[in-house]
Write a protein that holds these residues in place. Structure first.
Motif, PDB file in Angstrom:
ATOM      1  N   CYS A   1     -32.916  -7.027 -29.305  1.00  0.00           N
ATOM      2  CA  CYS A   1     -32.768  -8.414 -28.844  1.00  0.00           C
ATOM      3  C   CYS A   1     -32.533  -8.462 -27.338  1.00  0.00           C
ATOM      4  O   CYS A   1     -33.114  -9.291 -26.625  1.00  0.00           O
ATOM      5  CB  CYS A   1     -31.600  -9.082 -29.559  1.00  0.00           C
ATOM      6  SG  CYS A   1     -31.856  -9.387 -31.320  1.00  0.00           S
ATOM      7  N   ARG A   2     -31.697  -7.586 -26.849  1.00  0.00           N
ATOM      8  CA  ARG A   2     -31.389  -7.542 -25.418  1.00  0.00           C
ATOM      9  C   ARG A   2     -32.657  -7.251 -24.608  1.00  0.00           C
ATOM     10  O   ARG A   2     -32.915  -7.879 -23.572  1.00  0.00           O
ATOM     11  CB  ARG A   2     -30.315  -6.473 -25.168  1.00  0.00           C
ATOM     12  CG  ARG A   2     -29.806  -6.429 -23.735  1.00  0.00           C
ATOM     13  CD  ARG A   2     -28.685  -5.412 -23.585  1.00  0.00           C
ATOM     14  NE  ARG A   2     -27.494  -5.788 -24.367  1.00  0.00           N
ATOM     15  CZ  ARG A   2     -27.089  -5.172 -25.478  1.00  0.00           C
ATOM     16  NH1 ARG A   2     -27.791  -4.130 -25.953  1.00  0.00           N
ATOM     17  NH2 ARG A   2     -26.009  -5.575 -26.104  1.00  0.00           N
TER      18      ARG A   2
ATOM     19  N   LEU B   1     -29.442 -14.300 -25.176  1.00  0.00           N
ATOM     20  CA  LEU B   1     -28.713 -13.283 -25.921  1.00  0.00           C
ATOM     21  C   LEU B   1     -27.295 -13.779 -26.202  1.00  0.00           C
ATOM     22  O   LEU B   1     -26.641 -14.334 -25.311  1.00  0.00           O
ATOM     23  CB  LEU B   1     -28.661 -11.985 -25.117  1.00  0.00           C
ATOM     24  CG  LEU B   1     -28.084 -10.763 -25.836  1.00  0.00           C
ATOM     25  CD1 LEU B   1     -29.047 -10.264 -26.903  1.00  0.00           C
ATOM     26  CD2 LEU B   1     -27.774  -9.651 -24.827  1.00  0.00           C
TER      27      LEU B   1
ATOM     28  N   VAL C   1     -29.881 -13.693 -30.871  1.00  0.00           N
ATOM     29  CA  VAL C   1     -30.560 -14.509 -29.871  1.00  0.00           C
ATOM     30  C   VAL C   1     -30.574 -15.946 -30.368  1.00  0.00           C
ATOM     31  O   VAL C   1     -30.769 -16.199 -31.556  1.00  0.00           O
ATOM     32  CB  VAL C   1     -32.004 -14.025 -29.634  1.00  0.00           C
ATOM     33  CG1 VAL C   1     -32.705 -14.898 -28.586  1.00  0.00           C
ATOM     34  CG2 VAL C   1     -32.034 -12.564 -29.213  1.00  0.00           C
TER      35      VAL C   1
END
Length: 373
Positions: free
Chosen positions: A101-102, A118, A139
């Motif tokens: 996700c990051r 995020l 997210v």
């Protein structure tokens, strides 16, 4: 008898109806031809997600364009389409998924897109208090939401008819041919002729493209959904998962809609689907594990809609690579509902103005031309 119109739109899903409406708004008089009725297939029976979250990068500009229309949908259609904007949240179930996700958010930011944010475990639990304590974050796309798909598609169709579009339902488009600078299409006992033809026929659009010499790698799929008994209110945003297949939405009456992409078996020529109960059980088990509050709920009903899925999971959208006046708008691959309003607006711009400011270059059918395979 041949009826001359400004454009012929084949397919009465949200995309065909939206394009028909936007052509009317641009001053054209189109005809919309639908073999069943508007919203009969995927457009009327999907999960209703109005989602910018986790879009494929080539379709993000179209999604952003569409979101601006969704936020004023009542002004366009005189119908709120039951649209609600509580955001959509992607849940990471472990640190590895959170790292992905990051990386995703960083990639989008580098491209100039800021709609995905995020979030850590604390913000995740503020947004989705009932989520399992083990989830470390995710997210969020805060402008996202959901709407009623059948209501929305019907509203587009109704508004288009009010503005002068001819609508033909219950008759299939057939004998498509081009002569003397016009496209000719039979619809029951009528024949329509126009300089513009829009192929928005959903799961049946691949056949039309192939018949016109532009075959594409498309398959017919049938994503499944199920709805539960009522449970106490516990969630506002729509929830999807990073790793496992799940989309999750609670309605005001307490029922919960569960989807996520598990597929039924489609019988396209019969307009029928056969559900895969083992896959539905997998979705139910995912919900059981992630949301303890759901463990007492029962499944009330399940269904599936028929639609087209492209090999690369992004739609075919834009002008034909071979024929003057032909435009394709199909293959939205289980995530086309949110794109419908914006896609109709952009398609009308392409037809009327010859171009658009919305970036759609990577969605064209020419990416499947034999010279590029």
């Amino acid at each position: 008898m041949t009826v001359n119109v400004d454009a012929i739109v084949i397919g009465g899903g949200i995309h065909g109806c939206s394009t028909t409406l936007h052509l009317c708004l641009a001053g054209l008089k189109p005809v919309l031809i639908e073999k069943d009725y508007a919203g009969r297939h995927a457009s009327g029976v999907n999960a209703g997600g109005v989602r910018q979250l986790m879009r494929h990068i080539p379709e993000i500009p179209l999604s952003i364009r569409s979101m601006g229309i969704w936020e004023k949908i009542n002004d366009l259609l005189d119908d709120d389409c039951s649209f609600e904007s509580y955001g959509q949240v992607l849940v990471a179930e472990n640190e590895e998924e959170l790292a992905a996700c990051r990386a995703r958010v960083a990639e989008l930011n580098a491209l100039g897109f800021t709609h995905e944010e995020l979030i850590d475990a604390a913000e995740l639990r503020r947004l989705v208090p009932a989520v399992a304590e083990t989830c470390p974050g995710g997210v969020v796309s805060r402008r996202d939401g959901a709407a009623n798909p059948a209501q929305t598609t019907t509203a587009f169709r109704r508004k288009a008819a009010q503005l002068g579009a001819a609508v033909r339902e219950g008759v299939a488009a057939s004998n498509i041919r081009y002569s003397d600078g016009l496209w000719h299409v039979d619809a029951g006992t009528e024949t329509f002729a126009a300089p513009v033809l829009v192929n928005a026929a959903g799961a049946w659009a691949g056949r039309i493209a192939a018949d016109l010499g532009e075959p594409v790698p498309v398959e017919t799929v049938a994503p499944m959904l199920m709805i539960t008994s009522r449970v106490p209110h516990f969630i506002d945003p729509v929830v999807i998962l990073r790793g496992r297949k799940l989309s999750f939405k609670q309605f005001k009456n307490g029922t919960v809609l569960i989807g996520g992409g598990h597929l039924a078996t489609p019988y396209q020529d019969r307009n029928e689907t056969v559900l895969d109960w083992k896959s539905l059980a997998t979705s139910a088990q995912t919900v059981f594990e992630l949301f303890p509050v759901m463990r007492s709920a029962t499944i009330v009903r399940a269904w599936a809609g028929i639609e087209a899925k492209m090999k690369d999971d992004i739609p075919v959208f834009g002008p034909s690579s071979r024929h003057r006046g032909l435009y394709h708008q199909f293959g939205f691959s289980l995530h086309g509902f949110q794109l419908g309003p914006g896609a109709g607006a952009v398609m009308a711009e392409l037809i009327v103005n010859g171009g658009t400011q919305t970036r759609i270059g990577d969605l064209g059918i020419d990416r499947f031309h034999p010279s590029t395979l």
